[in-house]
Design an enzyme around this catalytic site. Structure first.
Site, PDB file in Angstrom:
ATOM      1  N   CYS A  39       0.823  -1.210   0.000  1.00 50.74           N
ATOM      2  CA  CYS A  39       0.000   0.000   0.000  1.00 50.74           C
ATOM      3  C   CYS A  39       0.859   1.262   0.000  1.00 50.74           C
ATOM      4  CB  CYS A  39      -0.912  -0.005   1.225  1.00 50.74           C
ATOM      5  SG  CYS A  39      -1.972   1.455   1.313  1.00 50.74           S
ATOM      6  N   LYS A  66      -7.985 -10.212   9.373  1.00 51.94           N
ATOM      7  CA  LYS A  66      -7.607  -9.173  10.322  1.00 51.94           C
ATOM      8  C   LYS A  66      -7.589  -9.704  11.747  1.00 51.94           C
ATOM      9  CE  LYS A  66      -9.950  -6.040   7.202  1.00 51.94           C
ATOM     10  NZ  LYS A  66     -11.286  -5.616   6.844  1.00 51.94           N
ATOM     11  N   VAL A  79      -5.988   0.602   6.314  1.00 52.04           N
ATOM     12  CA  VAL A  79      -4.551   0.817   6.465  1.00 52.04           C
ATOM     13  C   VAL A  79      -4.146   2.042   5.644  1.00 52.04           C
ATOM     14  CG1 VAL A  79      -3.990  -1.580   6.938  1.00 52.04           C
ATOM     15  CG2 VAL A  79      -4.018  -0.824   4.567  1.00 52.04           C
ATOM     16  N   GLU A 100      -5.651   8.303   8.436  1.00 47.85           N
ATOM     17  CA  GLU A 100      -5.476   8.964   7.142  1.00 47.85           C
ATOM     18  C   GLU A 100      -3.986   9.177   6.969  1.00 47.85           C
ATOM     19  OE1 GLU A 100      -7.356  10.069   4.654  1.00 47.85           O
ATOM     20  OE2 GLU A 100      -9.336   9.521   5.405  1.00 47.85           O
ATOM     21  N   SER A 101      -3.410   8.764   5.845  1.00 47.16           N
ATOM     22  CA  SER A 101      -1.949   8.785   5.730  1.00 47.16           C
ATOM     23  C   SER A 101      -1.376  10.189   5.907  1.00 47.16           C
ATOM     24  CB  SER A 101      -1.492   8.184   4.402  1.00 47.16           C
ATOM     25  OG  SER A 101      -1.948   8.937   3.301  1.00 47.16           O
TER      26      SER A 101
END
Length: 294
Positions: A39, A66, A79, A100-101
């Site tokens: 990702c 998970k 993720v 949130e990245s």
């Protein structure tokens, strides 16, 4: 920017340099990053942890299997998820999630701002320059990255041509590069980054997709389409693409980017279904519908 990801046919774990980094951070720690090696949004957060030298535990997550601990923290199963210790002693007796990245990256930069303990700050101290960085992070997240997925997910049945997808994607890159060029001082040897000599969150936000550009050359007819030196057609275009190559070479050689990368073959396998437009990731589904990425 979180993503539900389709991993039914993918290797379950990191390989290469990323496997070494994951192993080095496998021991339990109050601060935990839950992620998936494939990702790019996870890689953003992992790069910041590396750059800032923040102690943490990395936990690999398969969204189709998970762990209860992860679902208790984040029932949506997204993720990256950062488990942040919020108990008074910061020992992880109580944790709350961030997922949130871009939010995770800014949190890590702010929460671990003591440069005597951690790496340099990744946003400028000047308020205007900090705001300008956020404007261009928004451009990356809402223009360049959606353009990447629109490009790699192109198939002959699409209403738009691959030439249109390519032009759209490269146009958004050129817009970013023009901003870099306009802010470089004349007669001064500029560094490779968005802020010249200073590595920042703007560079981090685009780094994972820069590493994945080879997948477009691998899967899409005509490839990425960035002109080779001397082939851009005019001086202005030559200058733009020369500056892009300077940034690209620097970011793909950055240690934090290399150390959070698995073997190329894994990404080729992971992105085959993007190239065929059959993957059911949330990002892919949003791209098909022309919606904002989740």
């Amino acid at each position: 920017m979180p993503a539900k990801v389709d991993t039914t046919e993918l290797p379950a774990h990191t390989t290469g340099a990323a496997a070494q980094l994951a192993a080095a951070h496998a021991t339990g720690h109050p601060l935990k990053l839950y992620g998936g090696w494939f990702c790019p949004f996870v890689q953003r957060a992992w790069i910041v942890l590396h750059e800032k030298r923040i102690p943490h535990q990395y936990v690999e997550i398969n969204p189709y299997n998970k762990e209860p601990e992860f679902l208790a923290l984040n029932p949506r199963g997204l993720v990256p998820t950062l488990a942040v210790p919020v108990d008074e002693e910061k020992k992880g007796k109580k944790r709350r999630p961030l997922y949130e990245s871009a939010v995770i990256c800014e949190y890590l930069n702010e929460a671990y701002d003591d440069e005597s303990k951690y790496g340099p700050g990744l946003l400028p101290k000047d308020a205007y320059e900090r705001a300008r960085c956020r404007l261009w992070i928004d451009h990356i997240s809402n223009k360049i990255i959606p353009g990447f997925y629109r490009f790699i997910q192109h198939t002959p049945e699409k209403e738009y041509s691959i030439e249109e997808a390519r032009a759209n994607f490269l146009g958004h890159i050129k817009t970013l590069v023009n901003e870099i060029l306009e802010n470089e001082s004349e007669g001064e040897e500029a560094g490779p980054w968005f802020l010249g000599q200073t590595f920042s969150l703007v560079d981090v936000m685009l780094a994972p997709w820069a590493k994945r550009l080879f997948l477009i050359d691998h899967y899409k007819p005509g490839g990425l389409g960035i002109p080779a030196p001397g082939q851009a057609g005019n001086d202005e275009e030559e200058k733009i693409w020369a500056r892009w190559r300077k940034w690209f070479d620097a970011i793909t050689s950055r240690q934090s980017v290399k150390d959070t990368w698995s073997d190329d073959e894994q990404y080729i396998a992971a992105y085959r279904r993007y190239a065929e437009d059959t993957t059911q990731s949330e990002v892919a589904k949003a791209t098909r519908k022309g919606e904002r990425l989740p």
